[in-house]
Design a protein around this motif. Structure first.
Motif, PDB file in Angstrom:
ATOM      1  N   ILE A 215       0.838  -1.202   0.000  1.00 49.36           N
ATOM      2  CA  ILE A 215       0.000   0.000   0.000  1.00 49.36           C
ATOM      3  C   ILE A 215       0.872   1.249   0.000  1.00 49.36           C
ATOM      4  CG2 ILE A 215      -1.699   1.308   1.331  1.00 49.36           C
ATOM      5  CD1 ILE A 215      -2.817  -1.378   2.300  1.00 49.36           C
ATOM      6  N   TYR A 216       1.940   1.221   0.793  1.00 47.53           N
ATOM      7  CA  TYR A 216       2.861   2.361   0.833  1.00 47.53           C
ATOM      8  C   TYR A 216       3.511   2.587  -0.533  1.00 47.53           C
ATOM      9  CZ  TYR A 216       7.223   4.865   1.709  1.00 47.53           C
ATOM     10  OH  TYR A 216       8.273   5.733   1.632  1.00 47.53           O
ATOM     11  N   HIS A 219       1.117   4.089  -2.975  1.00 42.36           N
ATOM     12  CA  HIS A 219       0.898   5.504  -2.648  1.00 42.36           C
ATOM     13  C   HIS A 219       2.049   6.370  -3.156  1.00 42.36           C
ATOM     14  CE1 HIS A 219      -0.164   9.110  -0.417  1.00 42.36           C
ATOM     15  NE2 HIS A 219       1.023   9.094   0.175  1.00 42.36           N
ATOM     16  N   LYS A 223       2.133   9.297  -6.261  1.00 38.49           N
ATOM     17  CA  LYS A 223       2.648  10.663  -6.128  1.00 38.49           C
ATOM     18  C   LYS A 223       3.709  10.947  -7.185  1.00 38.49           C
ATOM     19  CE  LYS A 223       3.632  12.284  -2.125  1.00 38.49           C
ATOM     20  NZ  LYS A 223       4.218  12.438  -0.766  1.00 38.49           N
TER      21      LYS A 223
END
Length: 348
Positions: A215-216, A219, A223
């Protein structure tokens, strides 16, 4: 409840009723599916492994070393899957194969399960380092990653692979649907303690870390994509490949091992063994076969360099197998050779 009572309860409830999920005809179709999936998984993983091994440029990429090791895990699991399906009693009522096949198949199953989750954990950690410490990551070469993969295989065998070889045995089934390839009374207590106390550390905890880090990573990549969209297309393609790697590799792992994860969590919670084992074994066979068969195709789909090398390897192989085109392989570029443009394109 003492260990003897737990073993007695486990043996009494671990009885396979094949009609719980499917009819006899449907079980036969599932048997055919398992065999076909095993053949696809064996051949596809072997091809990707050989292609990376033969290509010097691909071997120098640390991430490809992890992919090679994952191919070995899926290859072993695919080879053992028909025996594991036979062992679990979906088709036969008794285990009529030699005892060593029962021991070997269960050993491979336990061994590759722990090895695979540790490989995926190494994969997501590598991706995190790529995103946050790219300069320091340059110090890590393919030899360092190969040493780590060897450690994972040794560690997973020392903790999970060896005891089925000594613990599994063939016994006469007291019930037509009882599994005759089963853990002996001497070792079943160890197996229960292994499931309740060791697997939460070696299997369940890494799975949660994998999900959180994935998930990190998604993310951070999202970005980066917003930033590089205004820059070069090359940077955007690189981030797209990284996104595909995480989605395909981690996603395939989660889907394939979801019944295993649910089963281990239920064991930790002290759920009823019998019904849990029924659902776990049935869906585990199906989803794992799909996962290990599709993984090598995901590897080639996410990496242009691996895809190109696989294409050349298959063309050369087909030409050598075809007598009418026996002269073509000599004229074609060998898998180890690559154009300057290909050398610049390595898998992310």
């Amino acid at each position: 409840m003492n260990t003897t009572a737990i073993i007695r309860e486990y043996r009494n409830t671990t009885v396979w009723a094949p009609y719980m999920f499917a009819t006899e005809e449907q079980n036969t179709l599932l048997w055919v599916f398992v065999v076909i999936a095993a053949l696809i998984g064996t051949i596809a993983n072997a091809i990707v492994f050989v292609v990376i091994t033969r290509n010097k440029t691909l071997r120098e990429n640390p991430f490809n070393i992890i992919l090679m090791s994952l191919c070995v895990s899926d290859f072993l699991s695919a080879v053992a899957s028909p025996i594991m399906y036979y062992k679990s009693g979906l088709i036969p009522r008794d285990y009529n194969l030699p005892e060593w096949t029962c021991k070997l198949a269960v050993m491979i199953d336990h061994w590759t399960t722990i090895a695979t989750v540790h490989h995926i954990l190494a994969t997501v950690i590598y991706r995190v380092l790529v995103l946050n410490k790219p300069k320091r990551l340059r110090r890590i070469n393919s030899k360092h990653v190969a040493a780590l993969m060897c450690f994972i295989w040794i560690e997973s065998f020392a903790t999970s692979g060896w005891y089925p070889m000594v613990g599994m045995e063939i016994e006469e089934a007291s019930d037509p649907y009882t599994r005759s390839c089963f853990m002996s009374d001497l070792w079943i207590g160890y197996g229960i303690r292994y499931s309740k106390y060791y697997l939460p550390i070696a299997f369940v905890a890494p799975v949660f870390v994998i999900v959180i880090l994935s998930i990190y990573i998604l993310h951070v990549i999202a970005k980066i994509r917003r930033i590089v969209r205004e820059r070069s297309r090359r940077d955007l393609r690189r981030e797209n490949r990284a996104l595909l790697h995480i989605c395909f590799i981690v996603g395939s792992f989660i889907v394939g091992y979801s019944p295993e994860i649910a089963f281990r969590i239920n064991v930790m919670r002290g759920a009823d063994f019998g019904l849990t084992v029924y659902a776990y074994d049935f869906f585990r066979f199906i989803l794992l076969r799909i996962s290990e068969s599709l993984n090598p195709f995901f590897y080639t789909l996410c990496s242009r360099s691996i895809r190109t090398a696989c294409y050349r390897f298959l063309i050369v192989l087909c030409c050598r197998c075809c007598p009418t085109n026996s002269s073509k392989p000599e004229e074609m570029q060998s898998p180890d050779e690559s154009s300057p443009k290909d050398r610049q394109t390595t898998s992310s």
